[in-house]
Design an enzyme around this catalytic site. Structure first.
Site, PDB file in Angstrom:
ATOM      1  N   GLU A  10       1.166  -1.230  -0.099  1.00 47.71           N
ATOM      2  CA  GLU A  10       0.025   0.289   0.037  1.00 47.71           C
ATOM      3  C   GLU A  10       1.177   1.623   0.149  1.00 47.71           C
ATOM      4  O   GLU A  10       0.474   2.388  -0.730  1.00 47.71           O
ATOM      5  CB  GLU A  10      -0.365   0.190   0.940  1.00 47.71           C
ATOM      6  CG  GLU A  10      -2.371  -1.509   1.089  1.00 47.71           C
ATOM      7  CD  GLU A  10      -3.031  -0.309   0.125  1.00 47.71           C
ATOM      8  OE1 GLU A  10      -2.741   0.511  -0.911  1.00 47.71           O
ATOM      9  OE2 GLU A  10      -3.671  -1.536  -0.697  1.00 47.71           O
ATOM     10  N   TYR A  40      -6.335   6.556   3.774  1.00 47.47           N
ATOM     11  CA  TYR A  40      -6.117   5.594   3.652  1.00 47.47           C
ATOM     12  C   TYR A  40      -5.997   4.959   3.754  1.00 47.47           C
ATOM     13  O   TYR A  40      -6.192   2.894   3.546  1.00 47.47           O
ATOM     14  CB  TYR A  40      -6.226   6.545   1.993  1.00 47.47           C
ATOM     15  CG  TYR A  40      -5.803   4.874   1.042  1.00 47.47           C
ATOM     16  CD1 TYR A  40      -6.792   4.189   0.694  1.00 47.47           C
ATOM     17  CD2 TYR A  40      -4.339   4.502   0.312  1.00 47.47           C
ATOM     18  CE1 TYR A  40      -6.673   3.475  -0.667  1.00 47.47           C
ATOM     19  CE2 TYR A  40      -4.328   3.974  -0.112  1.00 47.47           C
ATOM     20  CZ  TYR A  40      -5.297   2.844  -1.073  1.00 47.47           C
ATOM     21  OH  TYR A  40      -5.478   1.865  -1.424  1.00 47.47           O
ATOM     22  N   ASP A  75      -9.164   6.156  -1.575  1.00 47.55           N
ATOM     23  CA  ASP A  75      -8.305   6.974  -2.428  1.00 47.55           C
ATOM     24  C   ASP A  75      -8.419   7.393  -4.209  1.00 47.55           C
ATOM     25  O   ASP A  75      -9.855   7.381  -3.659  1.00 47.55           O
ATOM     26  CB  ASP A  75      -7.480   5.753  -3.286  1.00 47.55           C
ATOM     27  CG  ASP A  75      -7.594   4.834  -3.971  1.00 47.55           C
ATOM     28  OD1 ASP A  75      -8.952   4.976  -4.062  1.00 47.55           O
ATOM     29  OD2 ASP A  75      -6.673   4.397  -4.778  1.00 47.55           O
TER      30      ASP A  75
END
Length: 229
Positions: free
Chosen positions: A46, A129, A147
């Site tokens: 991520e 996020y 996002d």
């Protein structure tokens, strides 16, 4: 003004979940971090994917895990080692914060990544996020992960010109599938990355096209409104 989530019925949410997860199950890209059971690996992917294309991340992700296979190896590494492994990915502050957060996890959480989005937010460099993505994908917490791709999909699905972050998060939270939160969040991101593109979206291939208010009203190209620089 009314919240975007106020127009979302339980019936519509159920249809969105069913269609989106069905498309994800049949068409999702085969990526090295998908189906990964180690939360550390989900977190690394991520962070690397922030502002970087998937194709560019894959070789870095694989080399990174050879060099730093677990959180403790990253926490114990020298900064120059970490930056060397990151070289070419850009935005080097991400690598520094990743290492710093790994050290905090070793000191404060016994070497185990915290399992909730709220606790993940306490780590350096972990924003809303990333916390939502890791908590839902790695730990199954029913939280949204919004996002740029998700913002675009939801703006078009509900025909929202310029939804604010709080309203958007509320809308995303009310849509997350309670049984498969991580897959649902990835499905939304996947849709934005591969179908619901900023320019030339492939609406005919979209599992949500007939539900999308912007598609019905002909406003897809205007959603979300472009930021004025």
């Amino acid at each position: 003004r009314a919240s975007p989530a106020s127009g979302l019925t339980p019936e519509l949410a159920a249809v969105v979940r069913h269609r989106l997860l069905g498309a994800y199950d049949s068409r999702r890209r085969d990526l090295p971090w998908r189906g990964e059971s180690d939360p550390y690996r989900t977190w690394v992917s991520e962070v690397m994917l922030q502002q970087t294309r998937v194709e560019a991340v894959i070789p870095y992700y694989e080399r990174w895990l050879e060099r730093f296979p677990h959180l403790a190896s990253l926490a114990g590494a020298r900064e120059e080692e970490v930056l060397k492994a990151w070289q070419g990915l850009g935005y080097y502050s991400r690598a520094r914060r990743l290492r710093g957060a790994a050290q905090v996890v070793m000191e404060r959480f016994g070497g185990e990544l915290p399992a909730s989005a709220a606790e993940l937010r306490q780590l350096p460099g972990v924003g809303e996020y990333t916390a939502g993505a890791v908590a839902s994908i790695a730990f199954g917490e029913v939280v949204p992960a919004v996002d740029g791709n998700v913002r675009r999909v939801l703006s078009r699905l509900f025909d929202l010109p310029d939804p604010g972050p709080v309203a958007l998060r509320e809308l995303a939270a009310s849509l997350v599938d309670p049984e498969r939160p991580g897959d649902f969040n990835q499905a939304l991101m996947e849709l934005g990355a591969t179908v619901c593109l900023p320019r030339s979206p492939a609406c005919t291939a979209c599992p949500l096209a007939h539900l999308g208010l912007a598609h019905v009203r002909g406003t897809v190209g205007e959603r979300p409104a472009r930021k004025v620089r």
